[in-house]
Design an enzyme around this catalytic site. Structure first.
Site, PDB file in Angstrom:
ATOM      1  N   GLY A 240      39.941  59.006  68.003  1.00 27.64           N
ATOM      2  CA  GLY A 240      40.267  58.620  69.368  1.00 27.64           C
ATOM      3  C   GLY A 240      40.623  59.806  70.243  1.00 27.64           C
ATOM      4  N   HIS A 241      40.897  59.499  71.531  1.00 26.70           N
ATOM      5  CA  HIS A 241      41.177  60.573  72.486  1.00 26.70           C
ATOM      6  C   HIS A 241      42.463  61.326  72.123  1.00 26.70           C
ATOM      7  CE1 HIS A 241      42.978  57.004  74.946  1.00 26.70           C
ATOM      8  NE2 HIS A 241      43.877  57.469  74.109  1.00 26.70           N
ATOM      9  N   ASN A 242      42.400  62.645  72.336  1.00 27.69           N
ATOM     10  CA  ASN A 242      43.537  63.554  72.128  1.00 27.69           C
ATOM     11  C   ASN A 242      43.976  63.667  70.669  1.00 27.69           C
ATOM     12  OD1 ASN A 242      44.005  62.416  75.170  1.00 27.69           O
ATOM     13  ND2 ASN A 242      44.582  64.579  74.973  1.00 27.69           N
TER      14      ASN A 242
END
Length: 357
Positions: A240-242
């Protein structure tokens, strides 16, 4: 190196092993134990199979240091798996061939593309893309605007590199992987409607990373999603993001990692593990397959289960779980015996039918 033969003495130096037998023996390839033939080298990784050495038909064999009784030519090493991997890589290695940019590829404006590249038909390269030396892009690869790709990178068929993403040197990305798709981020209003949050960050993949087929790594909401040097990611993994993955990590197939989760170095995550968001895994954490992790893990932790608990506790719990049917049966028998004892120990009590109070 197709058709090339290498002296056994050279292979010994490559793997820093101990030579047994003829140093001038010529080796032309690598095979498994059961199919190795004349001119090939094979290996055994443990002492159990060492008892079958006389059955080997190969010209040479890689064995653990503890194996001392060897009748033919061999290389004795501390880690046979590592040794055979190095030797095999040497035999299958192919020199880079700069075929240039195929006329059926599409290249945008203001791109930096060296002469030594191999860009196949139906590749799409956006604007302001920077390619390093000896980059290989197989058919159907899409590289969006402002992406940067380092030296000696191989992108197999239908890989997508998103806008502004950064790919380091000697990175291998297998077919169908998507690097830099939008992160899964929404804000929900009072009516239950979901408003998409802009995802304006990038993905950074450091040197010597390998990413499996159909893996997806989301771009950051802000900043970067980051996979650090030397990490190896299997097929069908979702980051997922980050998310930040430390150096030399191993992520097995179907791992799913929610946004903003981070790891230290040398982490090993088994197949189908699910990780919640905003947690941190310390260095050398190991997570067994199919586990669910929702909390931070200290360096060196080994966990398993849903929710994940220390691996030794999980083994004991699993053993107890398998015995539950017998335990339930025994409990019923014990309850019945206790009831019988209670009736026998209660003076004047008669629980026979028709004598209810």
């Amino acid at each position: 190196m197709a058709g090339k033969k290498i002296r056994l003495a050279e292979l010994v130096v490559l793997v820093q092993g101990e030579l047994v037998g003829d140093p001038e023996l010529l080796i032309s390839g690598v095979a498994d134990f059961d199919s190795a033939g004349e001119g090939e080298i094979t290996f055994v990784a443990d002492l159990k199979r060492g008892a079958r050495l006389d059955e080997c038909k190969g010209s040479a064999i890689i064995v653990p240091l503890a194996v001392t009784e060897i009748s033919g030519s061999a290389i004795r090493v501390k880690n046979p798996y590592l040794a055979v991997a190095r030797i095999h890589a040497l035999f299958v290695e192919e020199p880079f061939v700069a075929t240039g940019v195929d006329a059926r590829a599409v290249v945008g404006d203001d791109c930096h593309i060296p002469a030594e590249v191999a860009i196949s038909p139906l590749v799409f390269i956006g604007n302001r893309v920077h390619l390093g030396q000896r980059v290989t892009l197989h058919p159907g690869v899409v590289v969006y605007d402002d992406a940067v790709i380092g030296d000696d990178v191989v992108l197999y068929a239908n890989v997508t590199i998103g806008r502004g993403c950064r790919i380091g040197n000697r990175v291998i990305i297998h077919s169908g992987a998507v690097i830099g798709s939008d992160g899964f981020g929404y804000a929900t209003d009072g009516n239950g409607h979901h408003l998409k949050r802009p995802q304006v960050g990038v993905v950074q993949i450091d040197d010597d990373v390998e990413i499996g087929a159909n893996t997806c790594i989301d771009r950051a909401t802000f900043g970067r999603t980051w996979v650090k040097r030397g990490t190896k990611i299997d097929n069908l993994v979702q980051l997922g993001h980050n998310v930040v993955i430390g150096e030399d990590a191993l992520l097995v197939a179907q791992v799913g990692m929610a946004g903003s989760t981070t790891t230290g170095n040398n982490v090993v995550i088994g197949g189908q593990v699910g990780l919640g968001g905003h947690i941190h895994l310390g260095d050398r954490v190991m997570i067994a397959a199919k586990s669910g992790v929702h909390n931070n893990l200290e360096p060196g932790s080994i966990v398993a289960g849903i929710p994940a608990i220390p691996h030794k506790n999980w083994l004991r719990a699993s053993a107890a779980y398998a015995k539950l049917p017998d335990m339930v049966r025994e409990m019923r028998e014990l309850k019945k015996k206790v009831a019988e004892l209670s009736r026998a120990m209660t003076p004047g009590r008669d629980d026979s039918p028709g004598n209810d109070a």
